[in-house]
Design a protein around this motif. Structure first.
Motif, PDB file in Angstrom:
ATOM      1  N   TYR A 113       0.894  -1.265  -0.164  1.00 49.49           N
ATOM      2  CA  TYR A 113       0.093   0.131  -0.082  1.00 49.49           C
ATOM      3  C   TYR A 113       0.816   1.204   0.031  1.00 49.49           C
ATOM      4  O   TYR A 113       0.568   2.267  -0.750  1.00 49.49           O
ATOM      5  CB  TYR A 113      -1.115   0.050   1.322  1.00 49.49           C
ATOM      6  CG  TYR A 113      -2.090  -0.733   0.922  1.00 49.49           C
ATOM      7  CD1 TYR A 113      -3.025  -0.344   0.221  1.00 49.49           C
ATOM      8  CD2 TYR A 113      -2.600  -1.788   1.740  1.00 49.49           C
ATOM      9  CE1 TYR A 113      -4.298  -1.140  -0.001  1.00 49.49           C
ATOM     10  CE2 TYR A 113      -3.748  -2.602   1.564  1.00 49.49           C
ATOM     11  CZ  TYR A 113      -4.427  -2.302   0.833  1.00 49.49           C
ATOM     12  OH  TYR A 113      -5.565  -2.740   0.549  1.00 49.49           O
ATOM     13  N   THR A 155       1.575   3.856  -3.202  1.00 44.21           N
ATOM     14  CA  THR A 155       1.178   5.063  -3.150  1.00 44.21           C
ATOM     15  C   THR A 155       2.198   6.096  -3.556  1.00 44.21           C
ATOM     16  O   THR A 155       2.176   7.057  -4.354  1.00 44.21           O
ATOM     17  CB  THR A 155       0.634   5.369  -1.697  1.00 44.21           C
ATOM     18  OG1 THR A 155      -0.451   4.494  -1.262  1.00 44.21           O
ATOM     19  CG2 THR A 155       0.081   7.001  -1.212  1.00 44.21           C
ATOM     20  N   PRO A 215      -1.528   3.921  -6.615  1.00 47.04           N
ATOM     21  CA  PRO A 215      -2.103   3.454  -5.107  1.00 47.04           C
ATOM     22  C   PRO A 215      -2.757   2.164  -5.214  1.00 47.04           C
ATOM     23  O   PRO A 215      -3.749   2.033  -6.260  1.00 47.04           O
ATOM     24  CB  PRO A 215      -3.071   4.569  -4.500  1.00 47.04           C
ATOM     25  CG  PRO A 215      -3.323   5.469  -5.709  1.00 47.04           C
ATOM     26  CD  PRO A 215      -2.057   5.450  -6.613  1.00 47.04           C
ATOM     27  N   ILE A 248      -5.080   0.750  -3.553  1.00 45.21           N
ATOM     28  CA  ILE A 248      -6.467   0.675  -3.404  1.00 45.21           C
ATOM     29  C   ILE A 248      -7.055   1.058  -4.676  1.00 45.21           C
ATOM     30  O   ILE A 248      -8.453   0.799  -4.870  1.00 45.21           O
ATOM     31  CB  ILE A 248      -6.958   1.954  -2.294  1.00 45.21           C
ATOM     32  CG1 ILE A 248      -8.306   1.265  -1.624  1.00 45.21           C
ATOM     33  CG2 ILE A 248      -6.912   3.119  -2.545  1.00 45.21           C
ATOM     34  CD1 ILE A 248      -8.266   0.027  -0.946  1.00 45.21           C
ATOM     35  N   TYR A 253      -7.647   8.151  -3.695  1.00 46.75           N
ATOM     36  CA  TYR A 253      -6.968   6.633  -3.523  1.00 46.75           C
ATOM     37  C   TYR A 253      -5.727   6.704  -2.976  1.00 46.75           C
ATOM     38  O   TYR A 253      -5.381   5.782  -2.352  1.00 46.75           O
ATOM     39  CB  TYR A 253      -6.876   6.164  -5.155  1.00 46.75           C
ATOM     40  CG  TYR A 253      -8.105   5.657  -5.546  1.00 46.75           C
ATOM     41  CD1 TYR A 253      -9.029   4.883  -4.858  1.00 46.75           C
ATOM     42  CD2 TYR A 253      -8.248   5.813  -6.861  1.00 46.75           C
ATOM     43  CE1 TYR A 253     -10.263   4.321  -5.289  1.00 46.75           C
ATOM     44  CE2 TYR A 253      -9.769   5.397  -7.458  1.00 46.75           C
ATOM     45  CZ  TYR A 253     -10.554   4.810  -6.980  1.00 46.75           C
ATOM     46  OH  TYR A 253     -11.799   4.102  -7.153  1.00 46.75           O
ATOM     47  N   SER A 269      -5.058   4.538   0.560  1.00 53.68           N
ATOM     48  CA  SER A 269      -3.962   3.623   0.453  1.00 53.68           C
ATOM     49  C   SER A 269      -2.939   3.933   1.483  1.00 53.68           C
ATOM     50  O   SER A 269      -2.619   2.839   2.439  1.00 53.68           O
ATOM     51  CB  SER A 269      -3.192   3.640  -0.900  1.00 53.68           C
ATOM     52  OG  SER A 269      -4.040   2.864  -2.054  1.00 53.68           O
ATOM     53  N   TRP A 319      -4.501   2.614   4.697  1.00 53.09           N
ATOM     54  CA  TRP A 319      -4.424   1.167   4.850  1.00 53.09           C
ATOM     55  C   TRP A 319      -2.928   0.868   5.166  1.00 53.09           C
ATOM     56  O   TRP A 319      -2.861   0.005   6.146  1.00 53.09           O
ATOM     57  CB  TRP A 319      -4.681   0.511   3.587  1.00 53.09           C
ATOM     58  CG  TRP A 319      -6.276   0.327   3.408  1.00 53.09           C
ATOM     59  CD1 TRP A 319      -7.216   1.379   2.638  1.00 53.09           C
ATOM     60  CD2 TRP A 319      -6.895  -0.853   3.685  1.00 53.09           C
ATOM     61  NE1 TRP A 319      -8.376   0.738   2.687  1.00 53.09           N
ATOM     62  CE2 TRP A 319      -8.497  -0.427   3.142  1.00 53.09           C
ATOM     63  CE3 TRP A 319      -6.724  -1.921   4.156  1.00 53.09           C
ATOM     64  CZ2 TRP A 319      -9.377  -1.606   3.630  1.00 53.09           C
ATOM     65  CZ3 TRP A 319      -7.631  -2.824   4.471  1.00 53.09           C
ATOM     66  CH2 TRP A 319      -9.006  -2.490   4.255  1.00 53.09           C
ATOM     67  N   THR A 355     -11.494   4.780   3.878  1.00 55.99           N
ATOM     68  CA  THR A 355     -11.723   4.820   2.409  1.00 55.99           C
ATOM     69  C   THR A 355     -12.786   5.328   2.036  1.00 55.99           C
ATOM     70  O   THR A 355     -13.027   6.154   1.132  1.00 55.99           O
ATOM     71  CB  THR A 355     -11.492   3.419   2.136  1.00 55.99           C
ATOM     72  OG1 THR A 355     -10.157   2.622   2.338  1.00 55.99           O
ATOM     73  CG2 THR A 355     -11.440   3.218   0.405  1.00 55.99           C
TER      74      THR A 355
END
Length: 253
Positions: free
Chosen positions: A125, A129, A134, A136, A161, A165, A168, A210
Motif C-alpha cells: 500500500y 502510493t 495507489p 487501493i 485513492y 492507500s 491502509w 476509504t
C-alpha cells in the motif's frame, strides 16, 4: 376522456447526487471487501483454532478444525454459487498456517503466514502510493467501472485513492507493530486471542476512512459506458455510410 399530462420530473439536486454517489461508494466497498460474511470467514478459522488450543493445548486438533471450517465455508459458497475469492483466500491462509505450525511444532506459527502477509500488504500500500499508483485504486477501479482512468483523467479521485492507500498501509503497519513483538514475548493462547481481537477493528477503520475519502472525491469515470457509447456511435456511422452508399448506387430518376 382527456389524458392528463404528467408534470416534468425535476432534475436531481446536488445533495441527491451526493447521496447517490455515497451510496454507490458504500455498496462498492462492501462488495470489494466481502462485507459481513467476508469478515466472518476471515475471523472464524483463527477463532476456532485459539479456542480449541486454549481448552486442550492440542495443536493438531486445533489446526485440523481451523482448516476444516475454512473448507466448509468455501463449500457453502460453491453450493450457493456465490463469489468464492474471500473464502478461498481464507483457505490458503489457514493451510499455510497449518503447514508452518505442523513443521515447527509451535502453535504460534499457525499465525505467522498471515502476519507476514499483513506486513507485505502494508508495504505494498505504501510503496504503490509513493509510486503514483495507489494499490487501493488498482483494487477498486474495476469495481467502480473506472479501471485506471483515475490516474490521468480524474486527479481528485487519484488523490483520494492515495490517501486511502496510505491509511491502509499505516493501519496495517500499526497492527504489525503490535503483533510481531507479541509473537516473541506472549504465550500462544494470549497471542492468539490478541490476534483474533485485532482482525476486525483495524479493517473496519481502514474501510471507513476509504469511504470518507472517496465520498468526498469526484465521481468515477465509467469507462465501460464510454466504450459502449463509442461502439454504438461507430455502428451508427457505419450504418449511415452504408445507407449513403446505397443511395449513391440507385439509378437516377
Amino acid at each position: 376522456m382527456t389524458s392528463v399530462d404528467k408534470p416534468p420530473t425535476a432534475p436531481p439536486t446536488p445533495d441527491q447526487n451526493a447521496r447517490t454517489d455515497k451510496a454507490v461508494t458504500e455498496a462498492a466497498l462492501f462488495e470489494a471487501f466481502g462485507g459481513v460474511r467476508g469478515m466472518v470467514e476471515t475471523v472464524l478459522p483463527g477463532l476456532l483454532f485459539v479456542t480449541i488450543y486454549t481448552i486442550n493445548k492440542d495443536l493438531h486438533g486445533s489446526a485440523i478444525a481451523a482448516l476444516a471450517v475454512s473448507l466448509v465455508l468455501v463449500a457453502v459458497r460453491l453450493i450457493r454459487r456465490d463469489t468464492v475469492k474471500h473464502a478461498f483466500s481464507g483457505v490458503f491462509g489457514v493451510a499455510f498456517g497449518v503447514v508452518f505450525a505442523m513443521m515447527t511444532g509451535n502453535a504460534k506459527d499457525f499465525y505467522l503466514p498471515g502476519m507476514l502477509y499483513t506486513l507485505g500488504l502494508a508495504l505494498a500500500y505504501l510503496v504503490t502510493t509513493f509510486a503514483g499508483v495507489p494499490l487501493i485504486g488498482l483494487i477498486l477501479g474495476p469495481v467502480f467501472k473506472e479501471n485506471l482512468s483515475w490516474r490521468t483523467r480524474n486527479p481528485g479521485r487519484k488523490k483520494a485513492y492515495a490517501k486511502a492507500s496510505m491509511a491502509w498501509g499505516l493501519i496495517l503497519l500499526a497492527k504489525c507493530a503490535i503483533l510481531f513483538p507479541l509473537y516473541w514475548w506472549a504465550d500462544t493462547t494470549q497471542f492468539g486471542w490478541v490476534l483474533v481481537a485485532l482482525k476486525i477493528p483495524p479493517f473496519l477503520l481502514a474501510v471507513y476512512l476509504t469511504w470518507v475519502f472517496l465520498a468526498k472525491a469526484p465521481p468515477p469515470i465509467d469507462v465501460f459506458a464510454e466504450m459502449e457509447a463509442e461502439e454504438k456511435a461507430e455502428k451508427e456511422r457505419e450504418a449511415a455510410a452504408r445507407a449513403a452508399r446505397g443511395q449513391d448506387q440507385e439509378p437516377g430518376a
